[in-house]
Design a protein around this motif. Structure first.
Motif, PDB file in Angstrom:
ATOM      1  N   ALA B 225       0.826  -1.208   0.000  1.00 31.62           N
ATOM      2  CA  ALA B 225       0.000   0.000   0.000  1.00 31.62           C
ATOM      3  C   ALA B 225       0.863   1.262   0.000  1.00 31.62           C
ATOM      4  N   ASP B 226       1.811   1.304  -0.926  1.00 29.45           N
ATOM      5  CA  ASP B 226       2.738   2.417  -1.099  1.00 29.45           C
ATOM      6  C   ASP B 226       1.977   3.720  -1.389  1.00 29.45           C
ATOM      7  N   PRO B 227       2.185   4.792  -0.658  1.00 26.50           N
ATOM      8  CA  PRO B 227       1.502   6.066  -0.929  1.00 26.50           C
ATOM      9  C   PRO B 227       1.779   6.626  -2.328  1.00 26.50           C
ATOM     10  N   VAL B 228       2.778   6.083  -3.033  1.00 32.25           N
ATOM     11  CA  VAL B 228       3.012   6.487  -4.423  1.00 32.25           C
ATOM     12  C   VAL B 228       1.737   6.322  -5.246  1.00 32.25           C
ATOM     13  N   ILE B 229       0.922   5.325  -4.873  1.00 31.62           N
ATOM     14  CA  ILE B 229      -0.361   5.120  -5.561  1.00 31.62           C
ATOM     15  C   ILE B 229      -1.186   6.401  -5.517  1.00 31.62           C
ATOM     16  N   ALA B 230      -1.230   7.032  -4.344  1.00 29.82           N
ATOM     17  CA  ALA B 230      -1.981   8.285  -4.203  1.00 29.82           C
ATOM     18  C   ALA B 230      -1.360   9.383  -5.059  1.00 29.82           C
ATOM     19  N   VAL B 231      -0.014   9.375  -5.149  1.00 30.50           N
ATOM     20  CA  VAL B 231       0.683  10.362  -5.986  1.00 30.50           C
ATOM     21  C   VAL B 231       0.239  10.220  -7.432  1.00 30.50           C
ATOM     22  N   ILE B 232       0.264   8.947  -7.912  1.00 28.17           N
ATOM     23  CA  ILE B 232      -0.106   8.695  -9.312  1.00 28.17           C
ATOM     24  C   ILE B 232      -1.550   9.123  -9.567  1.00 28.17           C
ATOM     25  N   SER B 233      -2.436   8.757  -8.619  1.00 32.07           N
ATOM     26  CA  SER B 233      -3.844   9.110  -8.785  1.00 32.07           C
ATOM     27  C   SER B 233      -3.995  10.628  -8.887  1.00 32.07           C
ATOM     28  N   THR B 234      -3.277  11.337  -8.024  1.00 31.41           N
ATOM     29  CA  THR B 234      -3.352  12.798  -8.046  1.00 31.41           C
ATOM     30  C   THR B 234      -2.849  13.361  -9.376  1.00 31.41           C
ATOM     31  N   LEU B 235      -1.718  12.813  -9.845  1.00 32.40           N
ATOM     32  CA  LEU B 235      -1.154  13.292 -11.108  1.00 32.40           C
ATOM     33  C   LEU B 235      -2.114  13.043 -12.262  1.00 32.40           C
ATOM     34  N   LEU B 236      -2.718  11.830 -12.268  1.00 33.31           N
ATOM     35  CA  LEU B 236      -3.668  11.495 -13.343  1.00 33.31           C
ATOM     36  C   LEU B 236      -4.843  12.467 -13.325  1.00 33.31           C
ATOM     37  N   PHE B 237      -5.311  12.755 -12.100  1.00 36.26           N
ATOM     38  CA  PHE B 237      -6.432  13.686 -11.978  1.00 36.26           C
ATOM     39  C   PHE B 237      -6.055  15.053 -12.555  1.00 36.26           C
ATOM     40  N   LEU B 238      -4.846  15.500 -12.236  1.00 33.93           N
ATOM     41  CA  LEU B 238      -4.397  16.809 -12.739  1.00 33.93           C
ATOM     42  C   LEU B 238      -4.346  16.827 -14.260  1.00 33.93           C
ATOM     43  N   ILE B 239      -3.836  15.733 -14.857  1.00 35.86           N
ATOM     44  CA  ILE B 239      -3.731  15.668 -16.320  1.00 35.86           C
ATOM     45  C   ILE B 239      -5.116  15.762 -16.946  1.00 35.86           C
ATOM     46  N   VAL B 240      -6.057  14.970 -16.374  1.00 38.83           N
ATOM     47  CA  VAL B 240      -7.414  14.967 -16.920  1.00 38.83           C
ATOM     48  C   VAL B 240      -8.051  16.354 -16.786  1.00 38.83           C
ATOM     49  N   ALA B 241      -7.847  16.956 -15.616  1.00 40.34           N
ATOM     50  CA  ALA B 241      -8.425  18.285 -15.385  1.00 40.34           C
ATOM     51  C   ALA B 241      -7.886  19.290 -16.401  1.00 40.34           C
ATOM     52  N   LEU B 242      -6.567  19.220 -16.638  1.00 41.73           N
ATOM     53  CA  LEU B 242      -5.961  20.129 -17.616  1.00 41.73           C
ATOM     54  C   LEU B 242      -6.525  19.880 -19.015  1.00 41.73           C
ATOM     55  N   ALA B 243      -6.663  18.591 -19.362  1.00 47.80           N
ATOM     56  CA  ALA B 243      -7.181  18.250 -20.699  1.00 47.80           C
ATOM     57  C   ALA B 243      -8.597  18.780 -20.875  1.00 47.80           C
ATOM     58  N   LEU B 244      -9.388  18.712 -19.796  1.00 52.12           N
ATOM     59  CA  LEU B 244     -10.772  19.191 -19.878  1.00 52.12           C
ATOM     60  C   LEU B 244     -10.843  20.711 -19.961  1.00 52.12           C
ATOM     61  N   LEU B 245      -9.917  21.359 -19.266  1.00 51.29           N
ATOM     62  CA  LEU B 245      -9.957  22.821 -19.241  1.00 51.29           C
ATOM     63  C   LEU B 245      -9.325  23.451 -20.474  1.00 51.29           C
ATOM     64  N   ALA B 246      -8.430  22.708 -21.128  1.00 49.37           N
ATOM     65  CA  ALA B 246      -7.688  23.272 -22.263  1.00 49.37           C
ATOM     66  C   ALA B 246      -8.594  23.847 -23.359  1.00 49.37           C
ATOM     67  N   PRO B 247      -9.625  23.092 -23.821  1.00 51.85           N
ATOM     68  CA  PRO B 247     -10.482  23.660 -24.890  1.00 51.85           C
ATOM     69  C   PRO B 247     -11.156  24.955 -24.455  1.00 51.85           C
ATOM     70  N   HIS B 248     -11.596  25.007 -23.172  1.00 48.96           N
ATOM     71  CA  HIS B 248     -12.244  26.225 -22.675  1.00 48.96           C
ATOM     72  C   HIS B 248     -11.271  27.404 -22.722  1.00 48.96           C
ATOM     73  N   ALA B 249     -10.059  27.125 -22.262  1.00 49.63           N
ATOM     74  CA  ALA B 249      -9.045  28.180 -22.253  1.00 49.63           C
ATOM     75  C   ALA B 249      -8.760  28.661 -23.670  1.00 49.63           C
ATOM     76  N   MET B 250      -8.675  27.688 -24.608  1.00 47.62           N
ATOM     77  CA  MET B 250      -8.397  28.056 -26.003  1.00 47.62           C
ATOM     78  C   MET B 250      -9.524  28.901 -26.579  1.00 47.62           C
ATOM     79  N   ARG B 251     -10.786  28.478 -26.286  1.00 46.79           N
ATOM     80  CA  ARG B 251     -11.933  29.203 -26.810  1.00 46.79           C
ATOM     81  C   ARG B 251     -11.938  30.637 -26.285  1.00 46.79           C
TER      82      ARG B 251
END
Lengths: 356, 270
Positions: B225-251
């Motif tokens: 149960a390495d806390p790195v798992i939580a790190v990865i989950s957080t990073l993935l969430f950030l990537i997805v959030a950025l991907a979702l926000l990118a089109p709005h920012a571009m528009r």
């Protein structure tokens, strides 16, 4: 005059269904011809065959003496405006108009300049940088027209282009399209099911029904001298009365409603004594009075309904079970009220005969 | 909006966001295993994720596998969708059903199937095997997204282009492809995410050489149960959030640029 666009024996079968039944048609260079008919009458099918999107089962299409057989749509040099305009949503108005030039390897700078010129001609100067969704329906229509004309096509095909516009804009665009067509002199086929559009715009109207050309002629000839019952009924308001020819040589027929009637001779099919026909009488060519008018043909009717339009009024009456429609000028209607007995009268040359 | 509806809305948002509220603090934790609330805050596990090959290698594997899965899926699904949406042919409804089949079969059943079948083909424990299996799983969703968009595509646009002088090939390049580009991007993204996310099949057939990130996380959570798992989950969430926000920012930037340029052309008023 020689024919520029020629359809000869064009036939289209979808399995057992005949969409077009050996259609023949000649169109002169620079002519504005309207295909008029109800949906499913074959007018759009004919247009698609000319454009090359449908293959005729049989028959030939020629433009300027050249057969179009085997030519792909992109090689036919025909401009088309679709009902929904079909503007490319990812291109600006100017890029849309430039597209056919781009396909003809015209350099971008020169092509965009020509596109801008064309947009000016259709009244859209300065709108080149807009995307289609930033334009109103009428403006999109003009872009589509500019795009179909910029490459100097041999033919312009318009497929119900005004159907999506509201009434005022439609009338404005009718005038615009006519103006541009005259200015460029491009041979044009216009498809519509709207008879007033056909009347106001065309040099010639071709009436389609059930895959056949019912009649082709100048708008007023189509209106005043219909050759078939379908044309008489489809174009404008009409009274159709069943009758039997009593004396073909003297142009006389017997109608249960109108009595013994003389009819005009011009452009009639050959009739025989005893033949069952229909008499065509336009509502605006009849008059109403209390008493029979000497020198005119008269028949009795009872006034049932009066519909006022301001500039004119439609009086619907009955003779026995048969309705009679008479259109009067606004001022003439005041003498009558609903329920009155009246006399409807007409002159001999207003009566046309079509076969039943 | 009435108050009770608003309350339900707030509850729904909290319920959906709750895992995030737990995972993000855990990734910043000082504790040796996954623990909430964290005893102290520390960025050390971020450092260990980015330096530990036992985490970086599965990440790289997952990216490579997801990339090739996307490529293969699109190569299969794009032509298939055009055929199924635009043409009539014998056996069309069966073909349609086959495209959607992987959606109906449980992943565990598929995984067992691949495990025994790929064994004979010597594809077990290889990236190629995982790519092939993931492609099968990505086909239905990609097909659904793309066919919905293609059905709404106005064919008069293509007819217009033909009449204006474009060959079928030019029509595809200049008209069809650019207009479908957003839906192609989205369906490719779905294929990528489906592969990147997939655990069950990966557990069965990825083995040590082709070990994917979800598989590594699954192993880790069972063992230490390495806390790195939580790190990865957080990073993935950030990537997805950025991907979702990118089109709005571009528009937003595009609109700002457009208003700026419109101000300079006063002729255009109607």
């Amino acid at each position: 005059m020689t024919s520029y666009l020629t359809l000869s024996g064009v036939n289209k079968q979808y399995g057992a269904f005949t969409a077009l039944d050996h259609v023949d048609l000649d169109v002169e260079k620079g002519e504005f011809v309207t295909f008029l008919g109800p949906s499913g009458s074959g007018k759009t099918t004919t247009l698609m065959i000319i454009a090359g999107f449908e293959d005729a089962t049989d028959g030939a299409v020629e433009v300027a003496g050249q057969s179009l057989a085997g030519l792909a749509p992109q090689d036919r040099n025909i401009g088309i405006v679709f009902q929904n305009y079909a503007l490319f949503p990812h291109k600006t108005a100017a890029e849309n108009v430039y597209f056919p030039l781009q396909m003809r390897s015209v350099k971008r700078a020169e092509g965009l300049a020509r596109a801008e010129e064309m947009l000016t001609l259709v009244g859209l100067e300065g709108f080149g940088h807009r995307y289609p969704k930033e334009l109103s329906g009428g403006q999109q229509q003009r872009v589509a027209l500019a795009r179909a004309l910029v490459f100097e096509p041999d033919l312009l095909l318009l497929d119900e282009p005004l159907g999506a516009l509201d009434k005022n804009l439609r009338e404005q665009m009718q005038i615009e399209i006519k103006r541009i067509q005259r200015k460029l002199g491009v041979t044009t086929i216009f498809v519509t099911h709207d008879q007033s559009e056909a009347m106001s715009m065309s040099d010639r109207i071709v009436v389609f029904d059930k895959g056949n050309i019912q009649q082709a002629g100048r708008p007023l000839d189509i209106y005043h001298r219909p050759q078939t019952r379908f044309v008489a009924d489809f174009i404008g308001e009409t009274n159709l009365f069943d009758a039997t020819v009593t004396d073909a040589a003297a142009r006389r027929a017997q109608s249960p409603v109108l009595g013994e009637v003389s009819y005009a001779a011009e452009g009639l099919p050959a009739l025989a004594d005893g033949q069952e026909v229909a008499l065509v009488l336009r509502p605006e060519q009849m008059k109403l009075s209390r008493d029979p008018v000497p020198g005119r043909m008269n028949a009795a009717m009872t006034v049932e309904t009066i519909v006022n339009f301001g500039d004119s009024a439609l009086v619907i009456g009955r003779h026995g079970g048969t309705p009679i429609r008479v259109r009067l000028h606004g001022a003439d209607v005041v003498i009558l009220k609903e329920g009155d007995a009246a006399t409807v009268s007409w002159t001999e040359d207003a009566v046309y005969v079509v076969t039943r | 909006m009435n108050a009770s509806l608003r309350l339900i809305g707030i509850f729904a948002i909290v319920f959906i966001a709750a895992p995030l509220l737990i995972v993000v603090p855990m990734s910043l934790s000082t504790s040796a295993s996954l623990q909430f609330p964290p005893p102290g805050l520390w960025l050390g596990y971020y450092a260990s994720y980015f330096t530990d090959m036992s985490w970086l290698r599965p990440t790289w594997n997952s990216l490579v596998i997801a990339f090739f899965t996307t490529l293969l899926t699109m190569a299969l699904v794009v032509p298939a969708t055009f055929a199924l949406v635009r043409h009539r042919f014998y056996g069309k409804s069966v073909a349609n059903l086959m495209m959607l089949m992987p959606l109906a079969v449980p992943h565990i059943v598929m995984a067992v199937g691949y495990y025994s079948y790929f064994g004979d083909l010597r594809l077990v424990f290889s990236k190629t095997g995982v790519v092939l299996a993931h492609t099968c799983l990505s086909v239905p969703i990609t097909f659904l997204v793309l066919s919905a968009n293609l059905k709404g595509f106005d064919r008069n646009l293509e007819r217009a282009a033909r009449s204006l002088g474009a060959t079928p090939r030019q029509v595809f390049v200049h008209i069809t492809l650019p207009i479908l580009r957003p839906s192609l991007t989205i369906s490719a993204l779905f294929a990528f995410i489906q592969s990147f996310d997939e655990t069950v099949v990966a557990l069965f057939i990825s083995g040590r050489d082709a070990e994917t990130l979800p598989r590594k996380m699954f192993d880790s959570i069972r063992q230490e149960a390495d806390p790195v798992i939580a790190v990865i989950s957080t990073l993935l969430f950030l990537i997805v959030a950025l991907a979702l926000l990118a089109p709005h920012a571009m528009r937003l930037t595009r609109r700002m640029l457009a208003t700026a340029s419109r101000r300079t052309t006063p002729r255009d008023q109607t």
